[in-house]
Design a protein around this motif. Structure first.
Motif, PDB file in Angstrom:
ATOM      1  N   UNK A  44      -8.636 -36.566   1.986  1.00  0.00           N
ATOM      2  CA  UNK A  44      -7.570 -35.582   1.788  1.00  0.00           C
ATOM      3  C   UNK A  44      -7.896 -34.645   0.634  1.00  0.00           C
ATOM      4  N   UNK A  45      -8.349 -35.224  -0.481  1.00  0.00           N
ATOM      5  CA  UNK A  45      -8.667 -34.418  -1.656  1.00  0.00           C
ATOM      6  C   UNK A  45      -9.762 -33.406  -1.348  1.00  0.00           C
ATOM      7  N   UNK A  46     -10.800 -33.845  -0.656  1.00  0.00           N
ATOM      8  CA  UNK A  46     -11.917 -32.950  -0.351  1.00  0.00           C
ATOM      9  C   UNK A  46     -11.508 -31.856   0.639  1.00  0.00           C
ATOM     10  N   UNK A  47     -10.665 -32.199   1.592  1.00  0.00           N
ATOM     11  CA  UNK A  47     -10.215 -31.208   2.570  1.00  0.00           C
ATOM     12  C   UNK A  47      -9.428 -30.087   1.898  1.00  0.00           C
ATOM     13  N   UNK A  48      -8.475 -30.467   1.034  1.00  0.00           N
ATOM     14  CA  UNK A  48      -7.653 -29.466   0.358  1.00  0.00           C
ATOM     15  C   UNK A  48      -8.455 -28.735  -0.711  1.00  0.00           C
ATOM     16  N   UNK A  49      -9.324 -29.463  -1.433  1.00  0.00           N
ATOM     17  CA  UNK A  49     -10.126 -28.837  -2.491  1.00  0.00           C
ATOM     18  C   UNK A  49     -11.038 -27.752  -1.929  1.00  0.00           C
ATOM     19  N   UNK A  50     -11.602 -28.001  -0.766  1.00  0.00           N
ATOM     20  CA  UNK A  50     -12.469 -27.003  -0.145  1.00  0.00           C
ATOM     21  C   UNK A  50     -11.693 -25.722   0.162  1.00  0.00           C
ATOM     22  N   UNK A  51     -10.464 -25.877   0.633  1.00  0.00           N
ATOM     23  CA  UNK A  51      -9.650 -24.702   0.941  1.00  0.00           C
ATOM     24  C   UNK A  51      -9.199 -23.999  -0.334  1.00  0.00           C
ATOM     25  N   UNK A  52      -8.884 -24.756  -1.369  1.00  0.00           N
ATOM     26  CA  UNK A  52      -8.522 -24.143  -2.653  1.00  0.00           C
ATOM     27  C   UNK A  52      -9.688 -23.321  -3.197  1.00  0.00           C
ATOM     28  N   UNK A  53     -10.904 -23.829  -3.019  1.00  0.00           N
ATOM     29  CA  UNK A  53     -12.087 -23.092  -3.472  1.00  0.00           C
ATOM     30  C   UNK A  53     -12.179 -21.731  -2.785  1.00  0.00           C
ATOM     31  N   UNK A 267      -0.653 -22.581  -4.491  1.00  0.00           N
ATOM     32  CA  UNK A 267      -1.987 -22.564  -3.873  1.00  0.00           C
ATOM     33  C   UNK A 267      -2.179 -23.761  -2.943  1.00  0.00           C
ATOM     34  N   UNK A 268      -1.711 -24.944  -3.361  1.00  0.00           N
ATOM     35  CA  UNK A 268      -1.840 -26.136  -2.514  1.00  0.00           C
ATOM     36  C   UNK A 268      -1.003 -25.971  -1.254  1.00  0.00           C
ATOM     37  N   UNK A 269       0.203 -25.489  -1.398  1.00  0.00           N
ATOM     38  CA  UNK A 269       1.076 -25.290  -0.236  1.00  0.00           C
ATOM     39  C   UNK A 269       0.460 -24.296   0.745  1.00  0.00           C
ATOM     40  N   UNK A 270      -0.179 -23.259   0.221  1.00  0.00           N
ATOM     41  CA  UNK A 270      -0.849 -22.281   1.090  1.00  0.00           C
ATOM     42  C   UNK A 270      -2.058 -22.914   1.771  1.00  0.00           C
ATOM     43  N   UNK A 271      -2.801 -23.732   1.026  1.00  0.00           N
ATOM     44  CA  UNK A 271      -3.988 -24.383   1.586  1.00  0.00           C
ATOM     45  C   UNK A 271      -3.623 -25.294   2.748  1.00  0.00           C
ATOM     46  N   UNK A 272      -2.474 -25.936   2.650  1.00  0.00           N
ATOM     47  CA  UNK A 272      -2.043 -26.861   3.704  1.00  0.00           C
ATOM     48  C   UNK A 272      -1.728 -26.152   5.016  1.00  0.00           C
ATOM     49  N   UNK A 273      -1.492 -24.837   4.938  1.00  0.00           N
ATOM     50  CA  UNK A 273      -1.195 -24.056   6.145  1.00  0.00           C
ATOM     51  C   UNK A 273      -2.453 -23.488   6.800  1.00  0.00           C
ATOM     52  N   UNK A 274      -3.595 -23.594   6.119  1.00  0.00           N
ATOM     53  CA  UNK A 274      -4.835 -22.993   6.620  1.00  0.00           C
ATOM     54  C   UNK A 274      -5.298 -23.675   7.908  1.00  0.00           C
ATOM     55  N   UNK A 277      -7.228 -26.835   7.541  1.00  0.00           N
ATOM     56  CA  UNK A 277      -6.590 -27.970   6.865  1.00  0.00           C
ATOM     57  C   UNK A 277      -5.448 -28.565   7.682  1.00  0.00           C
ATOM     58  N   UNK A 278      -4.527 -27.721   8.137  1.00  0.00           N
ATOM     59  CA  UNK A 278      -3.311 -28.197   8.815  1.00  0.00           C
ATOM     60  C   UNK A 278      -3.604 -29.146   9.988  1.00  0.00           C
ATOM     61  N   UNK A 279      -4.533 -28.812  10.890  1.00  0.00           N
ATOM     62  CA  UNK A 279      -4.782 -29.720  12.015  1.00  0.00           C
ATOM     63  C   UNK A 279      -5.303 -31.084  11.574  1.00  0.00           C
TER      64      UNK A 279
END
Length: 319
Positions: A44-53, A267-274, A277-279
């Motif tokens: 989970x951390x890596x999935x969201x961290x990649x999108x935050x990057x 930023x995290x909330x936006x990343x979760x919609x990408x 990430x979301x699927x």
């Protein structure tokens, strides 16, 4: 002149913090994970961290610091500079730690600031090795009533440990606990025969279930897990069993500027919609979450209390 100097003394630090938040991040950010690589929290951390990057233009890189039920990782973050460049990502395993350890060296309420959740997981799988003779939950319960049953978890007081204890109490059995450093080590132990059963979050084991290497005897959620709807619900087989799930959350050291906390939350909330990430989160059973900072903090405090009640119910004494 004195009034002007006093005014400047008050406003200049505020202006500096605002500028710092606007520029944040201007160099890479560490995300400390207290669990082993390949486990649910790590994925989970890596999935969201990649999108935050991608979204924020600076690398968010994950660093695993395992051991002591995530407290080693938490301590390192608490001791870090409160500037938003060292974050903690934890599962709900952090919630019971004040009730498990007498000398944590920090206070999870006053030394950490909740930032954002990545979602709420409805339940956990109860797994055995595919080579296990136990094909149903009842068969395992019957076995445990006759002799010693061994189970593993990522540490005393971890959410997976508490799930196993809750199950054993409700089933009227006794199991011996073997603690490991992380969920992936528990899996290795189970596949090698060192333990017979484990509770685990779905993300890290879905491939193993599909490949037929492990067998899910039950799911602890309130409704069937989408990817494996045929896995029986534990609450249907053990009436009165309370569904047990999990969550993931980002934290920052206390005294991190509120403007940076707010920026990270958004930023995290936006990343979760990408789309990248979301699927993944939904496939892994995480219900989308969109809490702001205040709501995240309130939810965290609520979960710590609930976990404290679970620790006491399990009869676990602080050490």
């Amino acid at each position: 002149m004195l009034r002007l100097l006093s005014f400047l003394a008050l406003t200049l630090p505020l202006a500096s913090v605002t500028a710092q938040a606007q520029q944040y991040p201007d160099h890479p950010v560490r995300v400390i994970v207290g669990y082993a690589a390949g486990g649910g929290p790590d994925i989970q951390a890596r999935t969201v961290a990649q999108q935050l990057s991608l979204n924020l233009g600076q690398q968010f890189f994950v660093e695993n610091r395992t051991g002591a039920n995530g407290t080693i990782a938490t301590r390192s973050v608490v001791q870090s500079k409160p500037d938003g460049y060292t974050l903690l990502f934890s599962s709900n395993g952090i919630a019971p730690t004040p009730y498990i350890y007498k000398n944590l060296g920090y206070d999870i309420f006053t030394d950490l600031t909740p930032v954002a959740t990545i979602g709420i997981l409805d339940g956990l799988f109860m797994l055995v090795d595919a080579k296990s003779p136990y094909k149903t939950l009842q068969e395992f319960i019957d076995h445990a009533k006759k002799g010693r049953a061994l189970y593993g978890s990522p540490g005393v007081g971890n959410g997976l440990h508490l799930a196993a204890e809750s199950f054993s109490k409700k089933a009227g059995i006794k199991m011996q606990h073997i603690p490991y450093k992380g969920a992936s080590e528990v899996m290795t132990g189970m596949l090698s025969g060192s333990v017979e059963v484990m509770f685990v979050t779905p993300p890290s084991v879905m491939g193993l279930i599909k490949d037929g290497r492990v067998r899910a005897l039950a799911f602890t959620g309130s409704k069937p897990f989408p990817a494996f709807p045929n896995v029986p619900l534990m609450k249907d087989m053990l009436p009165g069993f309370e569904p047990i799930g999990s969550w993931g959350m980002f934290f920052a050291p206390a005294k991190t500027p509120p403007e940076i906390i707010e920026k990270l939350n958004v930023a995290v909330r936006a990343a979760l919609q990408a789309p990248a990430v979301a699927p993944i989160m939904q496939r892994d059973g995480y219900m989308p979450d969109n809490r702001n900072v205040a709501e995240t903090t309130a939810y965290f405090h609520q979960e710590v209390k609930l976990m404290g009640d679970a620790v006491k119910a399990a009869g676990i004494e602080p050490n």
